[in-house]
Motif scaffolding. Structure first.
Motif, PDB file in Angstrom:
ATOM      1  N   LEU B  81       0.832  -1.203   0.000  1.00 41.51           N
ATOM      2  CA  LEU B  81       0.000   0.000   0.000  1.00 41.51           C
ATOM      3  C   LEU B  81       0.869   1.258   0.000  1.00 41.51           C
ATOM      4  O   LEU B  81       0.481   2.282  -0.573  1.00 41.51           O
ATOM      5  N   PHE B  82       2.053   1.165   0.620  1.00 42.48           N
ATOM      6  CA  PHE B  82       2.975   2.307   0.557  1.00 42.48           C
ATOM      7  C   PHE B  82       3.360   2.609  -0.885  1.00 42.48           C
ATOM      8  O   PHE B  82       3.356   3.770  -1.315  1.00 42.48           O
ATOM      9  N   VAL B  83       3.669   1.557  -1.642  1.00 39.05           N
ATOM     10  CA  VAL B  83       4.041   1.753  -3.045  1.00 39.05           C
ATOM     11  C   VAL B  83       2.894   2.425  -3.802  1.00 39.05           C
ATOM     12  O   VAL B  83       3.105   3.364  -4.578  1.00 39.05           O
ATOM     13  N   GLY B  84       1.671   1.963  -3.546  1.00 36.50           N
ATOM     14  CA  GLY B  84       0.516   2.577  -4.202  1.00 36.50           C
ATOM     15  C   GLY B  84       0.385   4.049  -3.869  1.00 36.50           C
ATOM     16  O   GLY B  84       0.166   4.884  -4.755  1.00 36.50           O
ATOM     17  N   LEU B  85       0.542   4.391  -2.591  1.00 35.37           N
ATOM     18  CA  LEU B  85       0.421   5.791  -2.171  1.00 35.37           C
ATOM     19  C   LEU B  85       1.536   6.637  -2.768  1.00 35.37           C
ATOM     20  O   LEU B  85       1.317   7.786  -3.171  1.00 35.37           O
ATOM     21  N   LEU B  86       2.744   6.055  -2.819  1.00 30.89           N
ATOM     22  CA  LEU B  86       3.883   6.777  -3.401  1.00 30.89           C
ATOM     23  C   LEU B  86       3.605   7.121  -4.865  1.00 30.89           C
ATOM     24  O   LEU B  86       3.774   8.267  -5.300  1.00 30.89           O
ATOM     25  N   LEU B  87       3.148   6.113  -5.615  1.00 31.45           N
ATOM     26  CA  LEU B  87       2.893   6.346  -7.047  1.00 31.45           C
ATOM     27  C   LEU B  87       1.754   7.337  -7.236  1.00 31.45           C
ATOM     28  O   LEU B  87       1.792   8.186  -8.121  1.00 31.45           O
ATOM     29  N   GLN B  88       0.714   7.239  -6.384  1.00 32.80           N
ATOM     30  CA  GLN B  88      -0.400   8.188  -6.495  1.00 32.80           C
ATOM     31  C   GLN B  88       0.062   9.608  -6.224  1.00 32.80           C
ATOM     32  O   GLN B  88      -0.331  10.541  -6.924  1.00 32.80           O
ATOM     33  N   ALA B  89       0.884   9.780  -5.187  1.00 29.66           N
ATOM     34  CA  ALA B  89       1.331  11.127  -4.825  1.00 29.66           C
ATOM     35  C   ALA B  89       2.188  11.717  -5.938  1.00 29.66           C
ATOM     36  O   ALA B  89       2.031  12.881  -6.308  1.00 29.66           O
ATOM     37  N   VAL B  90       3.078  10.895  -6.498  1.00 22.75           N
ATOM     38  CA  VAL B  90       4.026  11.417  -7.482  1.00 22.75           C
ATOM     39  C   VAL B  90       3.354  11.628  -8.845  1.00 22.75           C
ATOM     40  O   VAL B  90       3.529  12.665  -9.479  1.00 22.75           O
ATOM     41  N   PHE B  91       2.562  10.651  -9.294  1.00 24.94           N
ATOM     42  CA  PHE B  91       2.074  10.728 -10.673  1.00 24.94           C
ATOM     43  C   PHE B  91       0.676  11.320 -10.783  1.00 24.94           C
ATOM     44  O   PHE B  91       0.308  11.833 -11.828  1.00 24.94           O
ATOM     45  N   PHE B  92      -0.114  11.258  -9.721  1.00 24.65           N
ATOM     46  CA  PHE B  92      -1.465  11.812  -9.796  1.00 24.65           C
ATOM     47  C   PHE B  92      -1.638  13.049  -8.922  1.00 24.65           C
ATOM     48  O   PHE B  92      -2.688  13.669  -8.922  1.00 24.65           O
ATOM     49  N   GLY B  93      -0.620  13.376  -8.118  1.00 24.05           N
ATOM     50  CA  GLY B  93      -0.773  14.520  -7.230  1.00 24.05           C
ATOM     51  C   GLY B  93      -1.791  14.281  -6.127  1.00 24.05           C
ATOM     52  O   GLY B  93      -2.384  15.218  -5.603  1.00 24.05           O
ATOM     53  N   PHE B  94      -1.984  13.018  -5.745  1.00 24.28           N
ATOM     54  CA  PHE B  94      -2.951  12.695  -4.701  1.00 24.28           C
ATOM     55  C   PHE B  94      -2.233  12.471  -3.388  1.00 24.28           C
ATOM     56  O   PHE B  94      -1.216  11.789  -3.348  1.00 24.28           O
ATOM     57  N   GLY B  95      -2.806  12.986  -2.295  1.00 18.12           N
ATOM     58  CA  GLY B  95      -2.176  12.786  -0.998  1.00 18.12           C
ATOM     59  C   GLY B  95      -1.078  13.809  -0.813  1.00 18.12           C
ATOM     60  O   GLY B  95      -1.253  14.981  -1.129  1.00 18.12           O
ATOM     61  N   GLY B  96       0.052  13.373  -0.297  1.00 17.55           N
ATOM     62  CA  GLY B  96       1.128  14.317  -0.051  1.00 17.55           C
ATOM     63  C   GLY B  96       2.439  13.598   0.081  1.00 17.55           C
ATOM     64  O   GLY B  96       2.500  12.360   0.061  1.00 17.55           O
ATOM     65  N   ILE B  97       3.510  14.374   0.228  1.00 22.86           N
ATOM     66  CA  ILE B  97       4.855  13.795   0.280  1.00 22.86           C
ATOM     67  C   ILE B  97       5.291  13.579   1.730  1.00 22.86           C
ATOM     68  O   ILE B  97       5.653  12.467   2.118  1.00 22.86           O
ATOM     69  N   THR B  98       5.226  14.622   2.537  1.00 20.19           N
ATOM     70  CA  THR B  98       5.681  14.468   3.925  1.00 20.19           C
ATOM     71  C   THR B  98       4.728  13.582   4.728  1.00 20.19           C
ATOM     72  O   THR B  98       5.108  13.076   5.775  1.00 20.19           O
ATOM     73  N   VAL B  99       3.494  13.422   4.248  1.00 17.26           N
ATOM     74  CA  VAL B  99       2.516  12.619   4.988  1.00 17.26           C
ATOM     75  C   VAL B  99       2.434  11.191   4.451  1.00 17.26           C
ATOM     76  O   VAL B  99       1.542  10.439   4.847  1.00 17.26           O
ATOM     77  N   LEU B 100       3.372  10.805   3.558  1.00 23.18           N
ATOM     78  CA  LEU B 100       3.336   9.442   3.008  1.00 23.18           C
ATOM     79  C   LEU B 100       3.326   8.398   4.116  1.00 23.18           C
ATOM     80  O   LEU B 100       2.588   7.420   4.056  1.00 23.18           O
ATOM     81  N   GLY B 101       4.155   8.612   5.141  1.00 26.33           N
ATOM     82  CA  GLY B 101       4.228   7.651   6.230  1.00 26.33           C
ATOM     83  C   GLY B 101       2.915   7.573   6.985  1.00 26.33           C
ATOM     84  O   GLY B 101       2.395   6.479   7.253  1.00 26.33           O
ATOM     85  N   VAL B 102       2.356   8.726   7.334  1.00 22.46           N
ATOM     86  CA  VAL B 102       1.099   8.746   8.086  1.00 22.46           C
ATOM     87  C   VAL B 102      -0.007   8.097   7.271  1.00 22.46           C
ATOM     88  O   VAL B 102      -0.779   7.282   7.780  1.00 22.46           O
ATOM     89  N   ASN B 103      -0.090   8.431   5.982  1.00 24.86           N
ATOM     90  CA  ASN B 103      -1.134   7.852   5.143  1.00 24.86           C
ATOM     91  C   ASN B 103      -0.955   6.341   5.014  1.00 24.86           C
ATOM     92  O   ASN B 103      -1.934   5.590   5.018  1.00 24.86           O
ATOM     93  N   THR B 104       0.294   5.888   4.890  1.00 24.41           N
ATOM     94  CA  THR B 104       0.548   4.451   4.822  1.00 24.41           C
ATOM     95  C   THR B 104       0.069   3.766   6.097  1.00 24.41           C
ATOM     96  O   THR B 104      -0.625   2.744   6.051  1.00 24.41           O
ATOM     97  N   LEU B 105       0.426   4.359   7.234  1.00 23.05           N
ATOM     98  CA  LEU B 105       0.023   3.780   8.510  1.00 23.05           C
ATOM     99  C   LEU B 105      -1.504   3.727   8.620  1.00 23.05           C
ATOM    100  O   LEU B 105      -2.075   2.707   9.021  1.00 23.05           O
ATOM    101  N   ASN B 106      -2.168   4.814   8.247  1.00 18.45           N
ATOM    102  CA  ASN B 106      -3.626   4.888   8.378  1.00 18.45           C
ATOM    103  C   ASN B 106      -4.347   3.832   7.549  1.00 18.45           C
ATOM    104  O   ASN B 106      -5.428   3.390   7.903  1.00 18.45           O
ATOM    105  N   ILE B 107      -3.753   3.454   6.437  1.00 14.69           N
ATOM    106  CA  ILE B 107      -4.423   2.505   5.545  1.00 14.69           C
ATOM    107  C   ILE B 107      -3.929   1.076   5.781  1.00 14.69           C
ATOM    108  O   ILE B 107      -4.704   0.126   5.736  1.00 14.69           O
ATOM    109  N   ALA B 108      -2.635   0.925   6.067  1.00 15.23           N
ATOM    110  CA  ALA B 108      -2.061  -0.420   6.157  1.00 15.23           C
ATOM    111  C   ALA B 108      -2.227  -1.055   7.539  1.00 15.23           C
ATOM    112  O   ALA B 108      -2.395  -2.268   7.642  1.00 15.23           O
ATOM    113  N   LEU B 109      -2.200  -0.244   8.598  1.00 12.67           N
ATOM    114  CA  LEU B 109      -2.365  -0.849   9.925  1.00 12.67           C
ATOM    115  C   LEU B 109      -3.749  -1.502  10.070  1.00 12.67           C
ATOM    116  O   LEU B 109      -3.840  -2.650  10.540  1.00 12.67           O
TER     117      LEU B 109
END
Lengths: 264, 204
Positions: B81-109
């Motif tokens: 799910l981290f990889v998915g969020l990373l690709l979304q943030a970089v290529f679609f401008g979805f989510g954020g960069i500094t919050v990648l960790g928090v977003n990963t935790l919120n979805i993956a935990l």
């Protein structure tokens, strides 16, 4: 988001935005580091005028990267619809000097400022990410991340994901076409949600079977858990210039913040 | 349900990132080399599924399916799910960069919690029983994710608490939809290819 992403039917989901111009030729690792530094700096800023300047820099970078402006702004706007609710509530939930009243609710200047700060930060960081990184080939990005110390397995996972996103997207479209041919039309019904569930289940089943074939093909070629991920570090004159300009930009933002704004 | 850059306070971002790094580390450690292709293809599947919009009232909502990801991937849901969020943030401008960790935790935990709570029911019972556990897992994952988003926001400042509550209640219909979807997906997978829940990425 779907309609935004799927605008170009033939294009892959992760195809990089057409890259030329001064940013397109820069080293990928340099761009990743630059974006990370920019993001961390911008998030730590507090003054609205400095943040507006940061956003202006991100817009300039977007233009320099020759990103398709309309499409890029549409994507950023799609992100903004996510945060608009939270942003709209902040003026009313942050206590402070009243600015105006709306249906008996008092909006504070402090809340308005906080909402504006978040909007500026989020847009500046994402626009800069799209300018610096979305113009990279996904595989180049993966190699750059490896070059910057991301664990090898995680990079493998990025590579596999990047490789198969489009394959699975096309599989999804084929299945949707098959459903449409049988008269399926999405609606607010249990039938719709269950049908989508079967669709996702089918995609997972096919994905797993596909991965078994991939593994066999890789073993047949002697895969032992390593992939070639060499990325030579040959900074050119342009990279040095880019690094210098970008360092100057970030230091400039920090200095302006510390000195109390642009006007000071 | 992405959090964007600039909303969270620094301690929340740091703590969320640290926990996400630990989760990703555990996920990678439990992913044998042989399973990397499976994890990668499944990660791509969830990435594509997250772009699928389903109707909800007069509008539409995109799928998250982190419950299903947990059931299929276990701890490997963290890196996937981290990889998915990373690709979304970089290529679609979805989510954020500094919050990648928090977003990963919120979805993956929540995905990992669902893995522990609901996977036994999915592997052992009949396909129909498995579907019920799948539906439970689908709803639970969304509920836990909205809670995690709410906690991250509330820990960043009291002024976010109303927004956090709104996010939670706005997602109740989404929980129902993800429950129906996950239940159906589990039902189909159990009938067609039970190995989906038996081997991939999670073994070990």
């Amino acid at each position: 988001m779907g309609h935004v992403v799927r605008a170009g039917a033939a294009a892959g989901l992760l195809d990089p935005a057409t890259g030329h111009g001064p940013i397109a030729r820069r080293d990928a690792r340099l761009r990743v580091v630059a974006e990370a530094a920019f993001a961390v700096t911008v998030v730590a800023l507090a003054r609205l005028d400095v943040l507006a300047l940061a956003l202006a820099c991100a817009i300039a970078a977007m233009l320099l990267a020759r990103l398709p402006v309309a499409q890029t702004l549409r994507r950023v706007a799609a992100m903004d619809t996510f945060i608009v609710v939270m942003i709209a509530m902040l003026p009313f939930t942050v206590p402070g000097t009243p600015a105006f009243e709306l249906f008996d609710l008092v909006a504070s200047w402090e809340g308005l400022a906080k909402a504006a700060a978040i909007a500026l930060k989020a847009n500046a960081v994402v626009l800069m990410a799209m300018a610096l990184l979305s113009t990279l080939e996904p595989v180049t990005l993966a190699r750059a991340l490896r070059g910057l110390g991301m664990p090898e397995r995680l990079v493998h996972l990025v590579l596999f994901t990047v490789r198969y996103v489009d394959v699975l997207d096309q599989e999804y479209r084929r299945l949707r076409t098959a459903m449409r041919a049988r008269g399926f039309r999405p609606a607010n019904s249990r039938h719709t949600y269950v049908s989508f569930g079967y669709l996702v289940g089918m995609m997972l089943v096919r994905a797993l079977e596909r991965s078994e074939r991939i593994l066999k093909a890789m073993k047949c070629r002697g895969f032992s858990g390593r992939l070639t991920l060499d990325a030579r570090w040959e900074p050119g004159r342009g990279d040095v210039a880019f690094g210098a300009v970008f360092t100057g930009l970030i230091l400039g933002l920090i200095v302006l913040e510390a000195q109390g704004g642009i006007a000071a | 349900m992405h959090i964007v850059d600039g909303a969270l306070s620094m301690p929340v971002v740091v703590a969320g990132t640290a926990l996400a790094v630990v989760g990703i580390g555990i996920g990678l450690k439990r992913m044998p080399t042989d399973k990397i292709p499976a994890a990668g293809v499944l990660s791509a599947t969830f990435f594509v599924a997250s772009l699928v919009h389903v109707p909800i009232g007069p509008s539409s909502v995109h799928l998250i399916l982190n419950g299903l990801a947990g059931l299929v991937l276990g701890w490997a849901a963290f890196p996937a799910l981290f990889v998915g969020l990373l690709l979304q943030a970089v290529f679609f401008g979805f989510g954020g960069i500094t919050v990648l960790g928090v977003n990963t935790l919120n979805i993956a935990l929540p995905a990992v919690i669902v893995y522990y709570l609901c996977r036994p029911g999915i592997v052992s019972g009949s396909p129909a029983v498995a579907a019920v556990w799948g539906a439970l897992g689908g709803a639970l994952a969304i509920m836990l994710t909205t809670l995690a988003v709410g906690i991250a926001l509330a820990a960043s400042g009291d002024e976010f608490i109303p927004a956090a509550k709104l996010v939670f209640f706005a997602h109740i219909p989404v929980m129902a939809i993800e429950a129906a979807l996950t239940g159906a997906a589990v039902l189909l997978a159990r009938r067609v290819k039970p190995e989906l829940f038996a081997s991939p990425a999670t073994a070990g």
